[in-house]
Design a protein around this motif. Structure first.
Motif, PDB file in Angstrom:
ATOM      1  N   GLY A 146       3.905  -7.673  -0.131  1.00  0.00           N
ATOM      2  CA  GLY A 146       3.073  -7.127  -1.131  1.00  0.00           C
ATOM      3  C   GLY A 146       2.566  -5.789  -0.220  1.00  0.00           C
ATOM      4  O   GLY A 146       1.624  -5.012  -0.709  1.00  0.00           O
ATOM      5  N   VAL A 147       3.091  -5.504   0.787  1.00  0.00           N
ATOM      6  CA  VAL A 147       2.698  -4.684   1.540  1.00  0.00           C
ATOM      7  C   VAL A 147       3.702  -3.383   1.462  1.00  0.00           C
ATOM      8  O   VAL A 147       4.900  -3.293   1.879  1.00  0.00           O
ATOM      9  N   VAL A 148       3.293  -2.261   1.064  1.00  0.00           N
ATOM     10  CA  VAL A 148       4.016  -1.177   0.833  1.00  0.00           C
ATOM     11  C   VAL A 148       3.698   0.043   1.774  1.00  0.00           C
ATOM     12  O   VAL A 148       2.420   0.317   2.033  1.00  0.00           O
ATOM     13  N   ARG A 149       4.586   0.561   2.569  1.00  0.00           N
ATOM     14  CA  ARG A 149       4.431   1.645   3.472  1.00  0.00           C
ATOM     15  C   ARG A 149       3.684   2.948   2.738  1.00  0.00           C
ATOM     16  O   ARG A 149       4.122   3.147   1.866  1.00  0.00           O
ATOM     17  N   TYR A 150       2.716   3.516   3.596  1.00  0.00           N
ATOM     18  CA  TYR A 150       2.102   4.478   3.306  1.00  0.00           C
ATOM     19  C   TYR A 150       3.048   5.786   2.601  1.00  0.00           C
ATOM     20  O   TYR A 150       2.794   6.515   1.662  1.00  0.00           O
TER      21      TYR A 150
END
Length: 135
Positions: A108-112
């Protein structure tokens, strides 16, 4: 009080959210959250890629100091509450584009660098998945 929904990649939209910081509803008495739900579902009807994200609505996310608030979530993934959107097609597209990237990510972590421009500056809080905390 609770309504069962599909446990999948989804955006929960506060259907009772204000239209803007200064207005509760539009000239027809519709709240901003309800307009945002309509915009998101309208895009889903036009663009099949967005059908992978469930658009779910509920009457309140308790972010009442904000307007047009959504919760991006997925099973076993970090979730995010975002707000202060204008309830239109541009915001709907940015939210759904982010939700697709969120769904494709492992945790659930999307790179900025991959965030759509339309969600930058709208993040309020992140929520850990059940049974986990973030490191």
């Amino acid at each position: 009080m609770l309504r069962a929904v599909e446990n999948s990649a989804s955006v929960v939209v506060c259907s009772a959210c204000r239209l803007s910081a200064d207005q509760r509803e539009d000239s027809e008495g519709r709240r901003g959250g309800a307009l945002l739900v309509d915009a998101m579902r309208g895009l889903q009807a036009q663009e099949p890629a967005y059908e992978a994200i469930a658009v779910q609505d509920m009457p309140c996310l308790f972010a009442c100091q904000r307007h047009c608030t959504v919760h991006v979530r997925g099973p076993g993934k970090v979730g995010y509450v975002l707000g202060d959107f204008t309830p239109d097609a541009d915001a709907a597209r940015a939210i759904l584009d982010y939700a697709l990237r969120h769904a494709a990510s492992e945790e659930g972590v999307v790179r900025y660098a991959e965030w759509p421009q339309g969600v930058k500056g709208h993040f309020i809080v992140r929520t850990p998945p059940e049974g986990f905390v973030c490191t």
